[in-house]
Design a protein around this motif. Structure first.
Motif, mmCIF file in Angstrom:
data_model
loop_
_atom_site.group_PDB
_atom_site.id
_atom_site.type_symbol
_atom_site.label_atom_id
_atom_site.label_comp_id
_atom_site.label_asym_id
_atom_site.label_seq_id
_atom_site.Cartn_x
_atom_site.Cartn_y
_atom_site.Cartn_z
ATOM 1 N N UNK A 110 6.182 -15.753 6.492
ATOM 2 C CA UNK A 110 7.342 -14.875 6.420
ATOM 3 C C UNK A 110 7.101 -13.694 5.491
ATOM 4 N N UNK A 111 6.530 -13.969 4.302
ATOM 5 C CA UNK A 111 6.372 -12.875 3.360
ATOM 6 C C UNK A 111 5.129 -12.035 3.647
ATOM 7 N N UNK A 112 4.331 -12.443 4.650
ATOM 8 C CA UNK A 112 3.203 -11.613 5.072
ATOM 9 C C UNK A 112 3.664 -10.344 5.789
ATOM 10 N N UNK A 113 4.868 -10.366 6.342
ATOM 11 C CA UNK A 113 5.359 -9.194 7.082
ATOM 12 C C UNK A 113 5.563 -7.993 6.155
ATOM 13 N N UNK A 114 6.362 -8.104 5.091
ATOM 14 C CA UNK A 114 6.485 -6.941 4.196
ATOM 15 C C UNK A 114 5.174 -6.588 3.502
ATOM 16 N N UNK A 115 4.321 -7.586 3.263
ATOM 17 C CA UNK A 115 3.012 -7.286 2.690
ATOM 18 C C UNK A 115 2.215 -6.398 3.635
ATOM 19 N N UNK A 116 2.181 -6.784 4.916
ATOM 20 C CA UNK A 116 1.444 -5.996 5.903
ATOM 21 C C UNK A 116 1.994 -4.594 6.059
ATOM 22 N N UNK A 117 3.308 -4.474 6.116
ATOM 23 C CA UNK A 117 3.924 -3.152 6.214
ATOM 24 C C UNK A 117 3.546 -2.291 5.013
ATOM 25 N N UNK A 118 3.506 -2.907 3.845
ATOM 26 C CA UNK A 118 3.161 -2.163 2.630
ATOM 27 C C UNK A 118 1.716 -1.685 2.664
ATOM 28 N N UNK A 119 0.809 -2.543 3.136
ATOM 29 C CA UNK A 119 -0.603 -2.162 3.221
ATOM 30 C C UNK A 119 -0.789 -1.010 4.197
ATOM 31 N N UNK A 120 -0.216 -1.132 5.397
ATOM 32 C CA UNK A 120 -0.364 -0.087 6.396
ATOM 33 C C UNK A 120 0.251 1.225 5.966
ATOM 34 N N UNK A 121 1.449 1.155 5.429
ATOM 35 C CA UNK A 121 2.133 2.375 5.008
ATOM 36 C C UNK A 121 1.436 3.035 3.825
ATOM 37 N N UNK A 122 0.858 2.231 2.933
ATOM 38 C CA UNK A 122 0.179 2.800 1.773
ATOM 39 C C UNK A 122 -1.089 3.545 2.192
ATOM 40 N N UNK A 171 -2.493 -14.919 8.540
ATOM 41 C CA UNK A 171 -3.046 -13.635 8.134
ATOM 42 C C UNK A 171 -2.958 -12.601 9.238
ATOM 43 N N UNK A 172 -3.086 -13.041 10.484
ATOM 44 C CA UNK A 172 -2.993 -12.105 11.604
ATOM 45 C C UNK A 172 -1.587 -11.529 11.730
ATOM 46 N N UNK A 173 -0.582 -12.282 11.281
ATOM 47 C CA UNK A 173 0.781 -11.749 11.240
ATOM 48 C C UNK A 173 0.818 -10.534 10.324
ATOM 49 N N UNK A 174 0.134 -10.665 9.186
ATOM 50 C CA UNK A 174 0.078 -9.548 8.245
ATOM 51 C C UNK A 174 -0.676 -8.363 8.838
ATOM 52 N N UNK A 175 -1.747 -8.643 9.594
ATOM 53 C CA UNK A 175 -2.514 -7.565 10.202
ATOM 54 C C UNK A 175 -1.655 -6.774 11.190
ATOM 55 N N UNK A 176 -0.879 -7.483 12.000
ATOM 56 C CA UNK A 176 -0.001 -6.811 12.965
ATOM 57 C C UNK A 176 1.020 -5.940 12.243
ATOM 58 N N UNK A 177 1.590 -6.486 11.162
ATOM 59 C CA UNK A 177 2.563 -5.712 10.389
ATOM 60 C C UNK A 177 1.909 -4.498 9.746
ATOM 61 N N UNK A 178 0.626 -4.636 9.337
ATOM 62 C CA UNK A 178 -0.080 -3.521 8.709
ATOM 63 C C UNK A 178 -0.264 -2.370 9.699
ATOM 64 N N UNK A 179 -0.664 -2.681 10.908
ATOM 65 C CA UNK A 179 -0.838 -1.635 11.917
ATOM 66 C C UNK A 179 0.505 -0.995 12.278
ATOM 67 N N UNK A 180 1.561 -1.824 12.313
ATOM 68 C CA UNK A 180 2.892 -1.278 12.580
ATOM 69 C C UNK A 180 3.312 -0.340 11.464
ATOM 70 N N UNK A 181 3.087 -0.756 10.224
ATOM 71 C CA UNK A 181 3.433 0.091 9.089
ATOM 72 C C UNK A 181 2.638 1.384 9.073
ATOM 73 N N UNK A 182 1.386 1.311 9.500
ATOM 74 C CA UNK A 182 0.533 2.500 9.523
ATOM 75 C C UNK A 182 1.055 3.520 10.536
ATOM 76 N N UNK A 183 1.455 3.052 11.703
ATOM 77 C CA UNK A 183 1.904 3.959 12.756
ATOM 78 C C UNK A 183 3.357 4.404 12.590
#
Length: 243
Positions: A110-122, A171-183
């Protein structure tokens, strides 16, 4: 862009890499279990207080930080209330297993989602330094998180390979969120400080609610305490090394 993709992928894969040691454990004594959990708790506390919270504070103010940390802890507390708590009281490999519940696995995912968004957006923010700091802080704490998830599943009787696979999938949940945050950077960049502080609050909740109590119930409190301190210091050392 290619460097950013590599950073986001490695950050997420750190969860699966951290889970690899479960393939080699044949017997886990109480003492070893307490030491491993305490060391992991130390790493997670350092990642939260020395990595995520300072990174969040650089981008926002104390009010946002306090709010987001408390929300992260509160949501995990609510999650624990609604997810059935499965205590592992049976014995396996000569040891009474820890009492972590399904809440732990769900909380990690669950908390991997905001982590991933933060990584991608940063990474998309235009500041490579921010992307590196955020991905490093989150990636370094992903490894012990992956180990915790895999170890919990193995203790439930799940095969080691399946446990490794599940930990990697979180971890792949976080990766998906990271790409979403990036775009979606134009929108997600403003959420970076919230996501970082939220992840910190979630981790601190897990550490204090689940990990520390578990390491202080079998008579190895002193060993666990030193393992916690060593975990905390090692995480700080790694972050400083890469800065």
């Amino acid at each position: 862009m290619n460097g950013h993709v590599v950073g986001m992928v490695l950050c997420a894969l750190a969860t699966g890499i951290g889970a690899l040691p479960v393939l080699f454990f044949r017997r886990i004594s109480h003492r070893r279990m307490d030491i491993l959990l305490a060391y992991t708790a130390g790493v997670m506390v350092a990642a939260s207080t020395y990595g995520l919270i300072p990174a969040s504070l650089k981008l926002t103010n104390l009010y946002v930080l306090f709010f987001s940390v408390l929300i992260g802890a509160l949501l995990l507390s609510l999650l624990e209330q609604f997810v059935p708590h499965v205590d592992l009281q049976h014995e396996r490999m000569g040891v009474t297993l820890p009492k972590e519940s399904l809440t732990l696995v769900m909380a990690m995912a669950f908390h991997n989602v905001p982590e991933g968004l933060s990584v991608g957006a940063s990474f998309a923010s235009g500041s490579d330094n921010l992307g590196v700091i955020v991905s490093l802080s989150i990636g370094l704490q992903n490894a012990p998180e992956g180990f915790l998830v895999a170890l919990f599943l193995v203790n439930q009787g799940v095969s080691r390979r399946i446990a490794l696979l599940v930990a990697t999938l979180t971890g792949l949940i976080e990766m998906s969120a990271a790409f979403l945050g990036y775009h979606l950077a134009s929108f997600a960049v403003s959420l970076v400080p919230y996501g970082l502080a939220f992840a910190a609050g979630a981790m601190l909740f897990i550490v204090y609610k689940e990990l520390i109590p578990e390491t202080h119930g079998h008579g190895y409190e002193r060993s666990a305490t030193f393992a916690f301190i060593i975990g905390l210091l090692s995480m700080i050392g790694v972050v400083e090394w890469f800065r």
